[in-house]
Write a protein that holds these residues in place. Structure first.
Motif, short mmCIF file in Angstrom:
data_model
loop_
_atom_site.label_atom_id
_atom_site.label_comp_id
_atom_site.label_asym_id
_atom_site.label_seq_id
_atom_site.Cartn_x
_atom_site.Cartn_y
_atom_site.Cartn_z
N MET A 200 -6.91 37.82 25.92
CA MET A 200 -7.07 38.85 26.91
C MET A 200 -6.77 38.30 28.29
O MET A 200 -5.77 38.57 28.89
N CYS A 201 -7.70 37.46 28.80
CA CYS A 201 -7.50 36.90 30.13
C CYS A 201 -6.72 35.60 30.00
O CYS A 201 -7.28 34.52 29.95
N GLY A 202 -5.41 35.71 29.87
CA GLY A 202 -4.58 34.54 29.61
C GLY A 202 -4.15 33.82 30.87
O GLY A 202 -3.61 32.73 30.81
N ARG A 203 -4.33 34.43 32.01
CA ARG A 203 -3.96 33.80 33.27
C ARG A 203 -5.00 34.18 34.32
O ARG A 203 -5.55 35.27 34.30
N SER A 204 -5.26 33.28 35.22
CA SER A 204 -6.14 33.59 36.34
C SER A 204 -5.67 32.84 37.55
O SER A 204 -4.76 32.02 37.48
N ARG A 205 -6.27 33.15 38.69
CA ARG A 205 -5.90 32.48 39.92
C ARG A 205 -7.10 31.72 40.46
O ARG A 205 -8.21 32.26 40.56
N GLN A 206 -6.90 30.48 40.80
CA GLN A 206 -7.97 29.63 41.30
C GLN A 206 -7.33 28.61 42.24
O GLN A 206 -6.96 27.52 41.86
N SER A 207 -7.14 29.00 43.49
CA SER A 207 -6.30 28.22 44.39
C SER A 207 -7.05 27.55 45.54
O SER A 207 -6.45 27.07 46.48
N LEU A 208 -8.39 27.54 45.48
CA LEU A 208 -9.15 26.98 46.59
C LEU A 208 -9.29 25.47 46.46
O LEU A 208 -9.21 24.90 45.37
N ARG A 209 -9.53 24.83 47.58
CA ARG A 209 -9.76 23.40 47.62
C ARG A 209 -11.20 23.08 47.19
O ARG A 209 -12.09 23.92 47.28
N PRO A 210 -11.46 21.83 46.74
CA PRO A 210 -12.83 21.46 46.36
C PRO A 210 -13.84 21.68 47.48
O PRO A 210 -14.96 22.12 47.23
N GLN A 211 -13.43 21.39 48.73
CA GLN A 211 -14.36 21.59 49.84
C GLN A 211 -14.75 23.06 49.98
O GLN A 211 -15.89 23.38 50.34
N TYR B 34 -2.31 28.67 41.73
CA TYR B 34 -2.18 30.12 41.86
C TYR B 34 -1.89 30.76 40.51
O TYR B 34 -1.80 31.97 40.41
N ASN B 35 -1.72 29.95 39.48
CA ASN B 35 -1.37 30.47 38.17
C ASN B 35 -2.00 29.56 37.12
O ASN B 35 -1.39 28.58 36.70
N CYS B 36 -3.21 29.87 36.72
CA CYS B 36 -3.95 29.03 35.78
C CYS B 36 -3.79 29.56 34.36
O CYS B 36 -3.68 30.77 34.15
N GLY C 218 4.36 34.86 34.22
CA GLY C 218 4.17 34.59 32.80
C GLY C 218 4.48 33.16 32.41
O GLY C 218 4.10 32.71 31.33
N LYS C 219 5.16 32.44 33.27
CA LYS C 219 5.46 31.02 33.03
C LYS C 219 4.44 30.18 33.78
O LYS C 219 4.25 30.35 34.98
N THR C 220 3.83 29.24 33.09
CA THR C 220 2.82 28.41 33.73
C THR C 220 3.43 27.50 34.80
O THR C 220 2.72 26.98 35.65
N THR C 221 4.75 27.32 34.74
CA THR C 221 5.41 26.49 35.74
C THR C 221 5.59 27.22 37.07
O THR C 221 5.90 26.60 38.08
N THR C 222 5.43 28.56 37.06
CA THR C 222 5.55 29.34 38.29
C THR C 222 4.31 29.11 39.14
O THR C 222 3.19 29.32 38.67
N GLU C 223 4.50 28.70 40.36
CA GLU C 223 3.37 28.36 41.22
C GLU C 223 3.58 28.92 42.63
O GLU C 223 4.62 29.47 42.94
N GLY C 224 2.56 28.77 43.46
CA GLY C 224 2.65 29.16 44.86
C GLY C 224 2.08 30.54 45.12
O GLY C 224 1.79 31.32 44.21
#
Length: 390
Positions: free
Chosen positions: A1-12, A35-37, A327-333
């Motif tokens: 179902m949830c095959g992709r998510s976005r998690q783009s924040l820094r650890p801080q 931006y593409n997990c 849809g491609k895990t290599t797509t980023e940004g």
């Protein structure tokens, strides 16, 4: 179902958002903002510490690998990256995790695909700048012999506002009380999640500034909304992000991941198999058996699941179409979650057949193309004629 998510924040930024100090972030060196997990990637989740029961951040791999997994077997992170909340209290794989291994997955949003004929259009769904999802985690022995932490995201039926897109969605913990109940411990007072589960935008932007770097500043991306672009149609609920209960439900695929993984049930072995809680990684599991999140009673756990794992009924979910390249895990940004209507017009025009688009080209361009073809054909004919002379 949830095959992709976005998690783009820094650890801080995560430390500031949750109120959990950075020195309580375990396995932090494995985390890389994206931006593409997808399953198999390292992401941070909140869990209760095995030492004092207080909330801490632990970087884990998305896609549950049970503790009874044999080290010599190949790890398939796509097999159980989602867990159906309707069966987690009865599934041998998941029910043993409910008393002490619940976690909160913090994401900016998630991607889902709508299928129309042979086309699949991804959408980015979010609730404000960040939202909390219910999850479960486990610990197995990794290929290098060290403990490996993995997690799964719980899913439930889709809300009425998203039935047109997909029949499932992540379990969104709707308010702070639900987050603390699922975690089994109170969140720090400095956590910026408010009582209703939302985040104050100014407070969030202040947190993201701590994690800004180079040209992929999360604070810039979080300004994206689902407001209709010029030329969008009001009749299409997928473009205006509003409820339309009369829209027939469309069951979509999740970029082929669901088919490859064999679904999201994650049922695993049945009763009597290696899924029983008496088997596992030995000393590591004993070490993790410290303070357990309440509740531990079976009936209490079932009541907690029934209370927390409901379709999100809030009206603040927003969505917009994004590039199919997601849809491609290599797509980023940042372009992964940008609204494509801003540059490509409406969804209907985005999916026009190529031949139809060519027919709509200006007559001058078509004439120029035909002239070039004629010239090339004349040159070819002339060359053939010369070679045919005795």
């Amino acid at each position: 179902m949830c095959g992709r998510s976005r998690q783009s924040l820094r650890p801080q930024a995560y430390a500031a958002i949750t109120g959990i100090p950075e020195n309580r972030w375990r396995n932090r060196e494995m985390f890389e903002p994206r931006y593409n997990c997808g399953p198999g990637m390292w992401l941070p989740v909140i869990r209760c510490s095995s030492e004092d029961g207080a909330p801490e951040i632990q970087t884990m791999k998305w896609g549950l690998i049970p503790s009874f997994h044999k080290q010599e077997e190949k790890m398939d992170f796509f097999k159980m990256f989602n867990a159906r909340s309707e069966t987690i209290t009865t599934s041998p794989v998941f029910r043993r995790l409910l008393p002490s291994k619940r976690c909160i997955v913090l994401i900016n949003g998630f991607y889902e695909w709508k299928k129309s004929g042979n086309q699949k259009q991804p959408y980015y769904i979010h609730r404000g700048p960040i939202m909390a999802c219910a999850g479960l985690y486990d610990i197995c022995t990794g290929p290098d012999g060290a403990p490996l932490y993995t997690f799964t995201i719980c899913t439930t039926d889709s809300s009425s506002r998203l039935q047109w897109l997909h029949d499932r969605m992540p379990v969104i913990l709707s308010d702070r009380a639900a987050m603390e109940d699922w975690l089994g411990a109170p969140l720090p007072s400095s956590c910026i999640f408010q009582e209703d589960g939302t985040v104050d935008i100014s407070a969030f932007e202040a947190c993201t500034k701590q994690g800004t770097h180079s040209q992929t500043s999360p604070s810039k991306v979080t300004t994206i909304t689902s407001s209709p672009a010029p030329g969008s149609t009001k009749e299409d609920p997928s473009e205006k992000g509003q409820e339309d209960v009369n829209t027939p439900g469309v069951k979509a695929e999740t970029d082929g991941v669901k088919a490859e993984a064999g679904g999201e049930d994650g049922e695993g072995p049945k009763d009597g198999g290696p899924g029983s809680s008496s088997q596992g990684t030995g000393s590591q599991q004993q070490k993790e058996a410290g303070p357990s999140p309440a509740p531990t009673n079976g009936q209490d756990v079932q009541a907690l699941v029934a209370k927390a794992c409901k379709p999100y009924a809030g009206s603040d979910l927003e969505w917009h179409p994004v590039t199919p390249d997601v849809g491609k895990t290599t797509t980023e940004g940042p372009r992964c979650c940008q609204d494509i209507r801003a540059s490509k017009g409406t969804i209907s025009s985005f999916f026009k057949p190529k031949q139809q688009q060519q027919q709509q080209q200006p007559a001058s361009k078509q004439a120029d193309g035909l002239a070039v073809k004629r010239e090339r054909q004349d040159e070819k004919d002339g060359g053939d004629a010369k070679r045919s002379k005795p």
